[in-house]
Design a protein around this motif. Structure first.
Motif, PDB file in Angstrom:
ATOM      1  N   ASN A   1       0.840  -1.250  -0.017  1.00  0.00           N
ATOM      2  CA  ASN A   1      -0.027   0.060   0.113  1.00  0.00           C
ATOM      3  C   ASN A   1       0.742   1.215   0.110  1.00  0.00           C
ATOM      4  O   ASN A   1       0.597   2.193  -0.739  1.00  0.00           O
ATOM      5  CB  ASN A   1      -0.962   0.079   1.257  1.00  0.00           C
ATOM      6  CG  ASN A   1      -1.761  -0.995   1.198  1.00  0.00           C
ATOM      7  OD1 ASN A   1      -1.952  -1.571   2.199  1.00  0.00           O
ATOM      8  ND2 ASN A   1      -2.531  -1.289   0.384  1.00  0.00           N
ATOM      9  N   ILE A   2       1.899   1.241   0.729  1.00  0.00           N
ATOM     10  CA  ILE A   2       2.698   2.465   0.818  1.00  0.00           C
ATOM     11  C   ILE A   2       3.521   2.636  -0.570  1.00  0.00           C
ATOM     12  O   ILE A   2       3.548   3.888  -0.808  1.00  0.00           O
ATOM     13  CB  ILE A   2       3.816   2.187   2.071  1.00  0.00           C
ATOM     14  CG1 ILE A   2       3.264   2.030   3.322  1.00  0.00           C
ATOM     15  CG2 ILE A   2       4.867   3.482   2.058  1.00  0.00           C
ATOM     16  CD1 ILE A   2       2.481   3.372   4.084  1.00  0.00           C
ATOM     17  N   TRP A   3       4.021   1.758  -1.117  1.00  0.00           N
ATOM     18  CA  TRP A   3       4.603   1.721  -2.370  1.00  0.00           C
ATOM     19  C   TRP A   3       3.551   2.168  -3.434  1.00  0.00           C
ATOM     20  O   TRP A   3       4.098   3.034  -4.331  1.00  0.00           O
ATOM     21  CB  TRP A   3       5.321   0.315  -2.792  1.00  0.00           C
ATOM     22  CG  TRP A   3       6.393   0.135  -2.438  1.00  0.00           C
ATOM     23  CD1 TRP A   3       6.903  -1.058  -1.396  1.00  0.00           C
ATOM     24  CD2 TRP A   3       7.904   1.064  -2.422  1.00  0.00           C
ATOM     25  NE1 TRP A   3       8.088  -0.887  -1.135  1.00  0.00           N
ATOM     26  CE2 TRP A   3       8.861   0.259  -1.565  1.00  0.00           C
ATOM     27  CE3 TRP A   3       8.064   1.998  -2.928  1.00  0.00           C
ATOM     28  CZ2 TRP A   3      10.288   0.747  -1.464  1.00  0.00           C
ATOM     29  CZ3 TRP A   3       9.438   2.653  -2.693  1.00  0.00           C
ATOM     30  CH2 TRP A   3      10.367   1.958  -2.290  1.00  0.00           C
ATOM     31  N   GLY A   4       2.383   1.600  -3.143  1.00  0.00           N
ATOM     32  CA  GLY A   4       1.423   2.223  -4.067  1.00  0.00           C
ATOM     33  C   GLY A   4       0.948   3.880  -4.097  1.00  0.00           C
ATOM     34  O   GLY A   4       0.789   4.410  -5.104  1.00  0.00           O
ATOM     35  N   VAL A   5       0.864   4.267  -2.701  1.00  0.00           N
ATOM     36  CA  VAL A   5       0.784   5.622  -2.561  1.00  0.00           C
ATOM     37  C   VAL A   5       1.791   6.272  -3.078  1.00  0.00           C
ATOM     38  O   VAL A   5       1.799   7.399  -3.906  1.00  0.00           O
ATOM     39  CB  VAL A   5       0.442   5.854  -1.145  1.00  0.00           C
ATOM     40  CG1 VAL A   5       0.276   7.306  -0.781  1.00  0.00           C
ATOM     41  CG2 VAL A   5      -0.862   5.364  -0.893  1.00  0.00           C
ATOM     42  N   PHE A   6       3.224   5.833  -2.856  1.00  0.00           N
ATOM     43  CA  PHE A   6       4.540   6.433  -3.691  1.00  0.00           C
ATOM     44  C   PHE A   6       4.320   6.620  -4.981  1.00  0.00           C
ATOM     45  O   PHE A   6       4.812   7.602  -5.573  1.00  0.00           O
ATOM     46  CB  PHE A   6       5.748   5.831  -2.774  1.00  0.00           C
ATOM     47  CG  PHE A   6       6.043   6.115  -1.468  1.00  0.00           C
ATOM     48  CD1 PHE A   6       5.285   7.255  -0.631  1.00  0.00           C
ATOM     49  CD2 PHE A   6       6.924   5.355  -0.963  1.00  0.00           C
ATOM     50  CE1 PHE A   6       5.579   7.201   0.529  1.00  0.00           C
ATOM     51  CE2 PHE A   6       7.255   5.499   0.339  1.00  0.00           C
ATOM     52  CZ  PHE A   6       6.512   6.447   1.059  1.00  0.00           C
ATOM     53  N   GLY A   7       3.964   5.487  -5.798  1.00  0.00           N
ATOM     54  CA  GLY A   7       3.868   5.681  -7.118  1.00  0.00           C
ATOM     55  C   GLY A   7       2.800   6.681  -7.528  1.00  0.00           C
ATOM     56  O   GLY A   7       3.002   7.160  -8.358  1.00  0.00           O
ATOM     57  N   LEU A   8       1.627   6.583  -6.942  1.00  0.00           N
ATOM     58  CA  LEU A   8       0.608   7.562  -7.370  1.00  0.00           C
ATOM     59  C   LEU A   8       1.139   8.844  -7.120  1.00  0.00           C
ATOM     60  O   LEU A   8       1.025   9.891  -7.972  1.00  0.00           O
ATOM     61  CB  LEU A   8      -0.812   7.360  -6.512  1.00  0.00           C
ATOM     62  CG  LEU A   8      -1.633   5.989  -6.679  1.00  0.00           C
ATOM     63  CD1 LEU A   8      -2.619   6.279  -5.820  1.00  0.00           C
ATOM     64  CD2 LEU A   8      -1.772   6.062  -8.003  1.00  0.00           C
ATOM     65  N   VAL A   9       1.745   9.255  -6.085  1.00  0.00           N
ATOM     66  CA  VAL A   9       2.382  10.739  -5.975  1.00  0.00           C
ATOM     67  C   VAL A   9       3.148  10.962  -6.936  1.00  0.00           C
ATOM     68  O   VAL A   9       3.290  12.146  -7.570  1.00  0.00           O
ATOM     69  CB  VAL A   9       3.059  10.785  -4.631  1.00  0.00           C
ATOM     70  CG1 VAL A   9       3.794  11.968  -4.438  1.00  0.00           C
ATOM     71  CG2 VAL A   9       1.998  10.753  -3.521  1.00  0.00           C
ATOM     72  N   MET A  10       4.092   9.960  -7.315  1.00  0.00           N
ATOM     73  CA  MET A  10       5.049  10.122  -8.609  1.00  0.00           C
ATOM     74  C   MET A  10       4.218  10.384  -9.806  1.00  0.00           C
ATOM     75  O   MET A  10       4.655  11.371 -10.633  1.00  0.00           O
ATOM     76  CB  MET A  10       6.197   9.136  -8.681  1.00  0.00           C
ATOM     77  CG  MET A  10       7.081   9.057  -7.515  1.00  0.00           C
ATOM     78  SD  MET A  10       8.110   7.793  -7.452  1.00  0.00           S
ATOM     79  CE  MET A  10       9.160   7.867  -8.904  1.00  0.00           C
ATOM     80  N   LEU A  11       2.964   9.714 -10.189  1.00  0.00           N
ATOM     81  CA  LEU A  11       2.415   9.865 -11.218  1.00  0.00           C
ATOM     82  C   LEU A  11       1.633  11.204 -11.338  1.00  0.00           C
ATOM     83  O   LEU A  11       1.293  11.776 -12.291  1.00  0.00           O
ATOM     84  CB  LEU A  11       1.289   8.790 -11.205  1.00  0.00           C
ATOM     85  CG  LEU A  11       1.969   7.198 -11.937  1.00  0.00           C
ATOM     86  CD1 LEU A  11       1.015   6.406 -11.913  1.00  0.00           C
ATOM     87  CD2 LEU A  11       2.796   7.438 -13.378  1.00  0.00           C
ATOM     88  N   MET A  12       1.020  11.697 -10.176  1.00  0.00           N
ATOM     89  CA  MET A  12       0.625  13.055 -10.058  1.00  0.00           C
ATOM     90  C   MET A  12       1.357  14.048 -10.685  1.00  0.00           C
ATOM     91  O   MET A  12       0.995  15.179 -10.878  1.00  0.00           O
ATOM     92  CB  MET A  12       0.183  13.017  -8.605  1.00  0.00           C
ATOM     93  CG  MET A  12      -1.039  12.294  -8.172  1.00  0.00           C
ATOM     94  SD  MET A  12      -1.476  12.811  -6.342  1.00  0.00           S
ATOM     95  CE  MET A  12      -2.442  11.442  -6.134  1.00  0.00           C
ATOM     96  N   GLY A  13       2.810  13.751 -10.504  1.00  0.00           N
ATOM     97  CA  GLY A  13       3.500  14.997 -11.209  1.00  0.00           C
ATOM     98  C   GLY A  13       3.668  14.820 -12.746  1.00  0.00           C
ATOM     99  O   GLY A  13       3.916  15.865 -13.301  1.00  0.00           O
TER     100      GLY A  13
END
Length: 166
Positions: free
Chosen positions: A27-39
């Motif tokens: 879940n944490i890696w998923g959220v980190f990935g989403l934050v990067m994609l939001m860029g």
């Protein structure tokens, strides 16, 4: 990652009680990935990333992690226990995380003979008690960092980039 998962779960239980759904590293890696994609994928609001409106929908976000779960993780993301706040330490929220990163980097980095030190001003417009003002920099307010640079490794990296870009 174990430290982040444990501290996030601890803080999530403190904040949300029984409504908290325990998170794991995935879940944490998923959220980190989403934050990067939001860029890369720019939207007006945070909630619009999970929108089902066909004009603005991005299904990849809802397939990775649900909106509720990701917002709970973002709201409760922690690196240290709040009860361990030593007096006068302004960066206690980063906890032992900075020390772990420093130890890992020092075991990997083997500086050569030609090194130089430089100061960097990381632009910051928010409020921080340790924010600095340097009039000679383009963005005058920010967080002052120090960088150690190995000249030989930089030259080798530049040569490798030149070879592989041809």
């Amino acid at each position: 990652m174990n430290v982040i998962v444990n501290e996030t779960n601890r803080y999530g239980l403190q904040q949300h009680g029984d409504a908290w759904e325990s998170v794991d590293g995935k879940n944490i890696w998923g959220v980190f990935g989403l934050v990067m994609l939001m860029g890369i994928v720019k939207k007006r609001t945070l909630l619009s990333y999970w929108s089902t409106n066909p004009l603005i929908s991005t299904p990849m976000f809802s397939k990775m992690i649900s909106r509720k779960k990701s917002l709970m993780v973002l709201n409760s993301l922690h690196l240290t226990d709040n009860s361990e706040n030593p007096a006068g330490n302004k960066l206690f929220k980063l906890g032992n995380f900075l020390a772990m990163i420093s130890d890992r980097l020092s075991s990997v980095l083997l500086p050569g003979k030609f090194i130089s030190k430089d100061e960097i001003l990381l632009a910051w417009k928010g409020w921080l008690s340790f924010r600095q003002y340097i009039s000679s920099k383009r963005s005058r307010f920010g967080i002052k960092l120090f960088a150690l640079c190995d000249a030989v490794r930089l030259r080798l990296m530049a040569q490798l980039q030149a070879v592989y870009s041809i």
